[in-house]
Design a protein around this motif. Structure first.
Motif, PDB file in Angstrom:
ATOM      1  N   GLY A 245       0.197  -5.514   9.290  1.00  0.00           N
ATOM      2  CA  GLY A 245       0.054  -4.122   8.844  1.00  0.00           C
ATOM      3  C   GLY A 245       1.382  -3.455   8.579  1.00  0.00           C
ATOM      4  N   ASP A 246       2.468  -4.097   9.031  1.00  0.00           N
ATOM      5  CA  ASP A 246       3.809  -3.566   8.801  1.00  0.00           C
ATOM      6  C   ASP A 246       4.524  -4.245   7.635  1.00  0.00           C
ATOM      7  OD1 ASP A 246       4.336  -1.433  10.608  1.00  0.00           O
ATOM      8  OD2 ASP A 246       4.347  -2.854  12.266  1.00  0.00           O
ATOM      9  N   VAL A 247       3.808  -5.079   6.881  1.00  0.00           N
ATOM     10  CA  VAL A 247       4.446  -5.781   5.767  1.00  0.00           C
ATOM     11  C   VAL A 247       3.666  -5.483   4.484  1.00  0.00           C
ATOM     12  CG1 VAL A 247       5.232  -8.024   4.894  1.00  0.00           C
ATOM     13  CG2 VAL A 247       5.120  -7.634   7.360  1.00  0.00           C
ATOM     14  N   MET A 248       4.363  -5.050   3.457  1.00  0.00           N
ATOM     15  CA  MET A 248       3.714  -4.794   2.162  1.00  0.00           C
ATOM     16  C   MET A 248       4.531  -5.422   1.042  1.00  0.00           C
ATOM     17  SD  MET A 248       2.468  -0.841   2.144  1.00  0.00           S
ATOM     18  CE  MET A 248       1.627  -0.092   3.522  1.00  0.00           C
ATOM     19  N   VAL A 249       3.844  -6.161   0.186  1.00  0.00           N
ATOM     20  CA  VAL A 249       4.474  -6.707  -1.022  1.00  0.00           C
ATOM     21  C   VAL A 249       4.181  -5.689  -2.123  1.00  0.00           C
ATOM     22  CG1 VAL A 249       4.564  -8.682  -2.592  1.00  0.00           C
ATOM     23  CG2 VAL A 249       3.899  -9.029  -0.213  1.00  0.00           C
ATOM     24  N   VAL A 250       5.164  -4.846  -2.452  1.00  0.00           N
ATOM     25  CA  VAL A 250       4.881  -3.751  -3.390  1.00  0.00           C
ATOM     26  C   VAL A 250       5.203  -4.100  -4.841  1.00  0.00           C
ATOM     27  CG1 VAL A 250       4.946  -1.834  -1.760  1.00  0.00           C
ATOM     28  CG2 VAL A 250       7.096  -2.666  -2.741  1.00  0.00           C
ATOM     29  N   SER A 251       6.005  -5.142  -5.039  1.00  0.00           N
ATOM     30  CA  SER A 251       6.277  -5.621  -6.398  1.00  0.00           C
ATOM     31  C   SER A 251       6.763  -7.061  -6.240  1.00  0.00           C
ATOM     32  CB  SER A 251       7.340  -4.743  -7.084  1.00  0.00           C
ATOM     33  OG  SER A 251       8.633  -5.106  -6.661  1.00  0.00           O
ATOM     34  N   PRO A 252       6.862  -7.808  -7.359  1.00  0.00           N
ATOM     35  CA  PRO A 252       7.249  -9.219  -7.223  1.00  0.00           C
ATOM     36  C   PRO A 252       8.568  -9.442  -6.483  1.00  0.00           C
ATOM     37  CG  PRO A 252       6.391  -8.810  -9.419  1.00  0.00           C
ATOM     38  CD  PRO A 252       6.490  -7.470  -8.748  1.00  0.00           C
ATOM     39  N   ASN A 253       9.449  -8.460  -6.507  1.00  0.00           N
ATOM     40  CA  ASN A 253      10.762  -8.683  -5.885  1.00  0.00           C
ATOM     41  C   ASN A 253      11.115  -7.708  -4.770  1.00  0.00           C
ATOM     42  OD1 ASN A 253      11.895 -11.004  -7.245  1.00  0.00           O
ATOM     43  ND2 ASN A 253      11.662  -9.757  -9.083  1.00  0.00           N
ATOM     44  N   HIS A 254      10.119  -6.950  -4.290  1.00  0.00           N
ATOM     45  CA  HIS A 254      10.414  -5.923  -3.283  1.00  0.00           C
ATOM     46  C   HIS A 254       9.377  -5.993  -2.161  1.00  0.00           C
ATOM     47  CE1 HIS A 254      11.481  -1.380  -2.535  1.00  0.00           C
ATOM     48  NE2 HIS A 254      11.715  -2.137  -1.474  1.00  0.00           N
ATOM     49  N   LEU A 255       9.879  -6.137  -0.937  1.00  0.00           N
ATOM     50  CA  LEU A 255       9.025  -6.190   0.252  1.00  0.00           C
ATOM     51  C   LEU A 255       9.355  -5.015   1.157  1.00  0.00           C
ATOM     52  CD1 LEU A 255       7.066  -8.439   1.648  1.00  0.00           C
ATOM     53  CD2 LEU A 255       9.021  -8.762   3.167  1.00  0.00           C
ATOM     54  N   LEU A 256       8.313  -4.428   1.763  1.00  0.00           N
ATOM     55  CA  LEU A 256       8.518  -3.393   2.775  1.00  0.00           C
ATOM     56  C   LEU A 256       8.203  -3.987   4.145  1.00  0.00           C
ATOM     57  CD1 LEU A 256       6.691  -0.314   1.149  1.00  0.00           C
ATOM     58  CD2 LEU A 256       8.987  -1.188   0.688  1.00  0.00           C
ATOM     59  N   VAL A 257       9.047  -3.696   5.124  1.00  0.00           N
ATOM     60  CA  VAL A 257       8.796  -4.128   6.502  1.00  0.00           C
ATOM     61  C   VAL A 257       8.883  -2.905   7.404  1.00  0.00           C
ATOM     62  CG1 VAL A 257       9.506  -5.621   8.412  1.00  0.00           C
ATOM     63  CG2 VAL A 257       9.823  -6.400   6.064  1.00  0.00           C
ATOM     64  N   GLY A 258       7.811  -2.613   8.099  1.00  0.00           N
ATOM     65  CA  GLY A 258       7.818  -1.491   9.031  1.00  0.00           C
ATOM     66  C   GLY A 258       8.338  -1.923  10.389  1.00  0.00           C
ATOM     67  N   VAL A 259       9.116  -1.051  11.025  1.00  0.00           N
ATOM     68  CA  VAL A 259       9.508  -1.259  12.420  1.00  0.00           C
ATOM     69  C   VAL A 259       8.770  -0.168  13.188  1.00  0.00           C
ATOM     70  CG1 VAL A 259      11.418  -1.164  14.072  1.00  0.00           C
ATOM     71  CG2 VAL A 259      11.700  -2.336  11.884  1.00  0.00           C
ATOM     72  N   SER A 260       7.871  -0.603  14.082  1.00  0.00           N
ATOM     73  CA  SER A 260       6.885   0.315  14.627  1.00  0.00           C
ATOM     74  C   SER A 260       6.595  -0.022  16.077  1.00  0.00           C
ATOM     75  CB  SER A 260       5.592   0.159  13.812  1.00  0.00           C
ATOM     76  OG  SER A 260       5.068  -1.155  14.033  1.00  0.00           O
ATOM     77  N   GLU A 261       5.481   0.508  16.558  1.00  0.00           N
ATOM     78  CA  GLU A 261       5.017   0.162  17.909  1.00  0.00           C
ATOM     79  C   GLU A 261       4.769  -1.350  18.025  1.00  0.00           C
ATOM     80  OE1 GLU A 261       1.451   1.846  20.754  1.00  0.00           O
ATOM     81  OE2 GLU A 261       0.904   0.963  18.851  1.00  0.00           O
ATOM     82  N   ARG A 262       4.427  -2.001  16.899  1.00  0.00           N
ATOM     83  CA  ARG A 262       3.994  -3.395  16.934  1.00  0.00           C
ATOM     84  C   ARG A 262       4.988  -4.391  16.296  1.00  0.00           C
ATOM     85  NH1 ARG A 262      -1.713  -3.329  17.231  1.00  0.00           N
ATOM     86  NH2 ARG A 262      -2.285  -1.648  18.624  1.00  0.00           N
ATOM     87  N   THR A 263       5.939  -3.902  15.503  1.00  0.00           N
ATOM     88  CA  THR A 263       6.882  -4.801  14.827  1.00  0.00           C
ATOM     89  C   THR A 263       8.306  -4.394  15.210  1.00  0.00           C
ATOM     90  OG1 THR A 263       5.364  -5.192  12.988  1.00  0.00           O
ATOM     91  CG2 THR A 263       7.689  -5.635  12.573  1.00  0.00           C
ATOM     92  N   SER A 264       9.086  -5.371  15.688  1.00  0.00           N
ATOM     93  CA  SER A 264      10.425  -5.054  16.209  1.00  0.00           C
ATOM     94  C   SER A 264      11.502  -5.158  15.134  1.00  0.00           C
ATOM     95  CB  SER A 264      10.760  -5.999  17.363  1.00  0.00           C
ATOM     96  OG  SER A 264      10.899  -7.333  16.884  1.00  0.00           O
ATOM     97  N   MET A 265      12.640  -4.521  15.437  1.00  0.00           N
ATOM     98  CA  MET A 265      13.793  -4.576  14.531  1.00  0.00           C
ATOM     99  C   MET A 265      14.291  -6.012  14.396  1.00  0.00           C
ATOM    100  SD  MET A 265      15.416  -2.448  12.625  1.00  0.00           S
ATOM    101  CE  MET A 265      15.613  -0.744  13.138  1.00  0.00           C
TER     102      MET A 265
END
Length: 484
Positions: A245-265
């Protein structure tokens, strides 16, 4: 084991037409969550199983089938919903189950791999080790037929209904077990003990099921930090935890990674290193959100609807973060709190030492729409609860921002978020109830290809108690490329 050939696997956006998705229908384990354990098992409340299935999740299944695999449901709806058939069409272990290669059921994949005796023995031993079972129970489990054993691993109960270990009620949130990035699968490393068995089952499925046989070299697992077992308990920031839920592929060359309660730095750090090294993307934006149960993952605060339309919690908008409505004194005093709210650091593959910093989500999402997706139209934001207090936070809590795009502009959401629905209407979207849409798809008055700019509302009185929307309840395996 099932001998069908592997499916193509490719995800390069959040909104390309969905062709194949991994899901898990609510199982009897959800009906066994007790109040004292609900929080431990990451549920906010106990749910009513029959309602969550028959009156809510089944609509999700029907819509996925009509849009992705209509041959499995068109003309069969009346029979599928006949009370005499007792939902057999929707039960993974039943011979009448729809069994689709486009709306793929996790429980069936698990049953398939357990037909292999070697895998069955290894996985049974692994599950029994994780759950601290006796050796005799391990031997008893190994004797069960594969379909029955798959059900035991998921529900925690033997065929005679005896509970032997906890259920894994979060298995319905398939987004969190892994994420497809182009033609690779990034496996999760759960932050919570309640999800360890999920991660184990998922790993065995991806490495052993014929559906993924062409991609075994493309599975990415994150390692724990070296000597992590010697680190003190307060070394939390060095733990490697990641949920889809903290990872999004928003375009062929761009990834989003959330750092949250569940995903660490530390997990974000590893993802950046691995994906740049494999040349999968050339830009990764790390979005640090407050470590709060309200937010959990980045997909609880925003998701994409069209290339130029996003649904977003107003707390992370430009106006809110820059305190534009505050008086000058308040703005200066509040500035010291800013760091706790949101941080965005964007890394570029060829210049990782010089990242780009942003202080609000609107700037990032506008940049994705205009620069990554080459969108010429004005970028629009639909706010949770129509940005009205207290509906904004009330509706975000019940997943107003956690929408699944079946294709660009056509999204699934919960029927309970009235003010957010109103905001969709104001932005020119049609709004339709799931039942109306299903009836129209069945009788042919609506054709999936012709549906445009529509929010489809699914009943959610019980589903919303589980703390996750349809973005969480889907692991897309294949989407069409979106054309520039």
């Amino acid at each position: 084991m099932d001998t069908h050939h592997f499916n193509p696997l490719r995800i390069t956006s959040e909104i390309g037409t969905l062709r194949s998705v991994l899901v898990h229908t609510p199982d009897s384990g959800l009906g066994k969550v007790v109040p004292s354990k609900a929080q431990d098992w990451l549920f906010e409340d106990i749910v009513h199983l029959d309602t969550i299935r028959r009156k809510e999740y089944d609509y999700y299944t029907k819509l996925l089938l009509y849009f992705l695999d209509p041959a499995k449901i068109k003309g069969k709806l009346k029979q599928a919903d006949d009370p005499q058939n007792n939902r057999s069409f929707y039960k993974p272990e039943h011979p009448d189950f729809f069994r689709s290669e486009k709306v793929v059921e996790l429980q069936n994949l698990l049953a398939d791999i357990l037909n292999d005796t070697g895998i069955k023995e290894k996985l049974t031993a692994s599950v029994c080790a994780v759950e601290n079972c006796s050796y005799l129970l391990q031997k008893e489990l190994a004797q069960l037929p594969s379909a029955a054993l798959a059900k035991v691993f998921i529900t925690g109960s033997l065929p005679g209904k005896t509970m032997i270990f906890p259920p894994i009620p979060n298995f319905i949130f398939t987004r969190d077990i892994g994420i497809v990035i182009k033609d690779h699968i990034l496996l999760n490393k759960p932050a919570k003990k309640a999800r360890i068995r999920e991660a184990l089952l998922a790993k065995y499925i991806f490495y052993n099921h014929p559906l993924f046989s062409g991609y075994r070299q493309n599975i990415i697992e994150l390692a724990d930090t070296r000597r992590h077992f010697l680190m003190p308990r307060d070394g939390e920031d060095k733990k490697v935890t990641l949920e889809g839920g903290d990872v999004m592929v928003v375009s062929p060359n761009h990834l989003l990674v959330g750092v949250s309660e569940r995903t660490s730095m530390e997990a974000a750090h590893q993802v950046i290193g691995i994906l740049f090294d494999k040349q999968l993307v050339n830009k990764i934006s790390v979005i640090k959100i407050p470590r709060k149960r309200d937010y959990m993952h980045i997909d609880t605060v925003f998701t994409q609807v069209k290339r130029n339309v996003w649904v977003l919690l107003g707390n992370f908008s430009k106006a809110a973060i820059r305190r534009e409505a505050a008086d000058p004194v308040q703005r200066i005093l509040d500035a010291s709190k800013k760091d706790d709210l949101l941080r965005i650091i964007q890394f570029h593959k060829n210049n990782t030492g010089k990242p780009v910093y942003m202080d609000n989500l609107e700037d990032l999402l506008t940049d994705i729409s205009t620069n990554d997706l080459k969108c010429k139209d004005k970028v629009q934001f639909i706010y949770s609860g129509n940005n009205e207090f207290p509906y904004d936070s009330r509706e975000q809590w019940t997943d107003s921002c956690n929408l699944l795009a079946l294709k660009e502009g056509v999204v699934l959401g919960y029927d309970r978020n009235d003010k957010t629905t109103e905001a969709f209407r104001r932005h020119g979207f049609a709004v339709t109830e799931a039942k109306e849409m299903v009836d129209a798809l069945e009788n042919g008055t609506i054709i999936p290809d012709k549906v445009k700019d529509t929010l489809i509302l699914i009943p959610s009185a019980e589903l919303s108690r589980a703390r996750g929307g349809f973005h969480c309840m889907s692991m897309p395996l294949l989407r069409d490329e979106i054309e520039e």
